[in-house]
Design an enzyme around this catalytic site. Structure first.
Site, PDB file in Angstrom:
ATOM      1  N   HIS A  21      35.833  42.140  39.339  1.00  0.00           N
ATOM      2  CA  HIS A  21      36.368  41.050  38.497  1.00  0.00           C
ATOM      3  C   HIS A  21      35.304  40.733  37.744  1.00  0.00           C
ATOM      4  CE1 HIS A  21      38.732  38.217  36.192  1.00  0.00           C
ATOM      5  NE2 HIS A  21      39.946  39.030  36.412  1.00  0.00           N
ATOM      6  N   ASP A  26      45.527  43.511  40.558  1.00  0.00           N
ATOM      7  CA  ASP A  26      46.320  44.906  40.182  1.00  0.00           C
ATOM      8  C   ASP A  26      46.220  45.942  41.597  1.00  0.00           C
ATOM      9  OD1 ASP A  26      46.809  44.512  37.619  1.00  0.00           O
ATOM     10  OD2 ASP A  26      44.700  45.205  36.993  1.00  0.00           O
TER      11      ASP A  26
END
Ligand code: CMC
Length: 382
Positions: free
Chosen positions: A267, A318
């Protein structure tokens, strides 16, 4: 083009402050995400997606009567005009679900009663639009999916909230309470995430004094990519390719050796774990136990351990979302549209915030091409 060559330039705008917001905040060191000051864990585990939508769009948590009124407004707005369904039917076979969503919202915009609003910064008109946009997201997404699969769309059922209605319009029958609960939590966790790529793109769009629907369509187009929302579908494809826990370590080590990006990991902001993933991993594991299928959770455990040890990279939202949705029987091509059903609330909140105090967003760039070239007639060019 590195930051060393151009000290004022940060590739990917990493670390660049793009604006001010009171919509949400990431506290990186604690992997914490707050929507308008409230921890998403609390909203996902104790609240509801509708409370979260209200909080994001209207700026505060609702009282019971405000929430009842908001739910009634969503209920009244869930249906979509037949022209939107016709437009979805007109899409070429094989059109990506996210592209169908863009079609849906583009056609829908002209049907909004505030379409001709004179002042694009009119706060109340934008809130009304945001509620309609939120109400219709699951209706468009499920209609698009069903049409793409040769089925007729199912109209929303009065009284069902967003998560339950999404599942109802997808399957044609209401789903059990636990499935609805998980879907509601996933929507809450996906609703908002500061200045991510699609939200920033949405803000850039509306800052030109375009309109909210254009901002949403811009957001959908940006979210489609596998480095952003599309990662949840890619993560499931990867898990299916791995197949079983016995294959996980060899598959992953080979992928890392060949410098493959592992979808659902990493991320830009979080470096010690995505707080949303921590909560959703617990939920996804619990679904696995309830369904008697711990295969995906077991593969996930192995991958998480190796990624942490080898790369110091953690799963993002996700990764658990992928196998949670799979275990709930949701078709893979709907994973990124589910992100949209939730994120329209965050995009709307940001668009409204942008328009409440607007300034055109137009960064500068460093030119790296040639200058002063002489124009020559086309016949003389080699
Ligand atoms: N698998 C393998 N290596 C990775 C990964 C990954 N998923 N993510 C980052 N790295 C490595 C990368 O190879 C690089 O290593 P090196 O410095 O040796 O070249 C280093 O970590 C920095 O990576 P980066 O791509 O420059 O970092 P970024 O901040 O630009 O990228 C990211 C963030 C999310 C695009 C990236 O982590 C990625 O591509 N992840 C996979 C796609 C994904 O899961 N996206 C969903 C993001 S969360 C949901 C959302 O909000 O959209």
């Amino acid at each position: 083009m590195s930051a060393t060559t151009y000290p004022d330039y940060s590739p990917g705008l990493q670390g660049v402050i793009g604006g001010l917001t009171s919509v949400s905040k990431i506290t990186v060191e604690e992997s914490r995400l707050e929507y308008r000051g409230y921890n998403v864990h609390d909203l996902a585990s104790k609240g509801s997606f509708e409370e979260t939508a209200y909080l994001l769009i209207k700026g505060k948590l609702p009282t019971q009567s405000e929430l009842d009124e908001f739910n009634a407004a969503l209920d009244a707005e869930r249906a979509i005009p037949s022209q939107v369904i016709d437009a979805l039917r007109a899409c070429a076979p094989g059109t990506h679900q996210m592209d169908m969503l863009k079609v849906g919202y583009s056609v829908l915009s002209g049907f909004d009663p505030d379409y001709n609003q004179e002042d694009p910064t009119d706060h109340e008109a934008n809130v009304r639009k945001a509620i309609r946009i939120t109400a219709k997201a699951a209706t468009i997404a499920t209609a698009a999916y069903r049409i793409a699969n040769g089925k007729d769309p199912i109209a929303p059922k009065a009284g069902l909230k967003t998560a339950a209605n999404f599942l109802y319009m997808l399957h044609g029958e209401e789903q059990d309470d636990y499935t609805v609960l998980v879907m509601d939590a996933a929507l809450t966790l996906y609703a908002e995430h500061t200045y991510n790529a699609s939200t920033f793109a949405c803000r850039v769009c509306v800052a030109t004094l375009s309109d909210l629907y254009s901002g949403i369509v811009t957001g959908i187009g940006t979210l489609k990519g596998p480095l952003h929302g599309g990662a949840n579908e890619e993560a499931m494809a990867m898990l299916m390719e791995i197949g079983s826990p016995e294959n996980a370590e060899a598959w992953l080590r080979d992928a890392l050796a060949t410098k493959k990006k592992i979808m659902g990991f990493g991320h830009r902001e979080y470096k010690v774990g995505d707080g949303r993933a921590i909560y959703l991993t617990e939920v996804a594991k619990e679904i696995g136990r309830r369904k008697g299928n711990t295969n995906w959770g077991d593969i996930a455990d192995i991958m998480e351990k190796i990624m942490r040890e080898e790369k110091n990279i953690y799963p993002n939202v996700d990764f658990p979302a992928a196998y949670a949705f799979y275990l709930l029987g949701i078709p893979i091509e709907l994973y990124t549209p589910i992100f949209v059903i939730a994120r329209v609330t965050g995009w709307s909140a940001h668009a409204i915030e942008q328009l409440d105090d607007n300034r055109l967003i137009r960064p500068s760039c460093i030119y790296t091409g040639e200058l002063g070239l002489e124009y020559s007639a086309i016949e003389t060019r080699g």
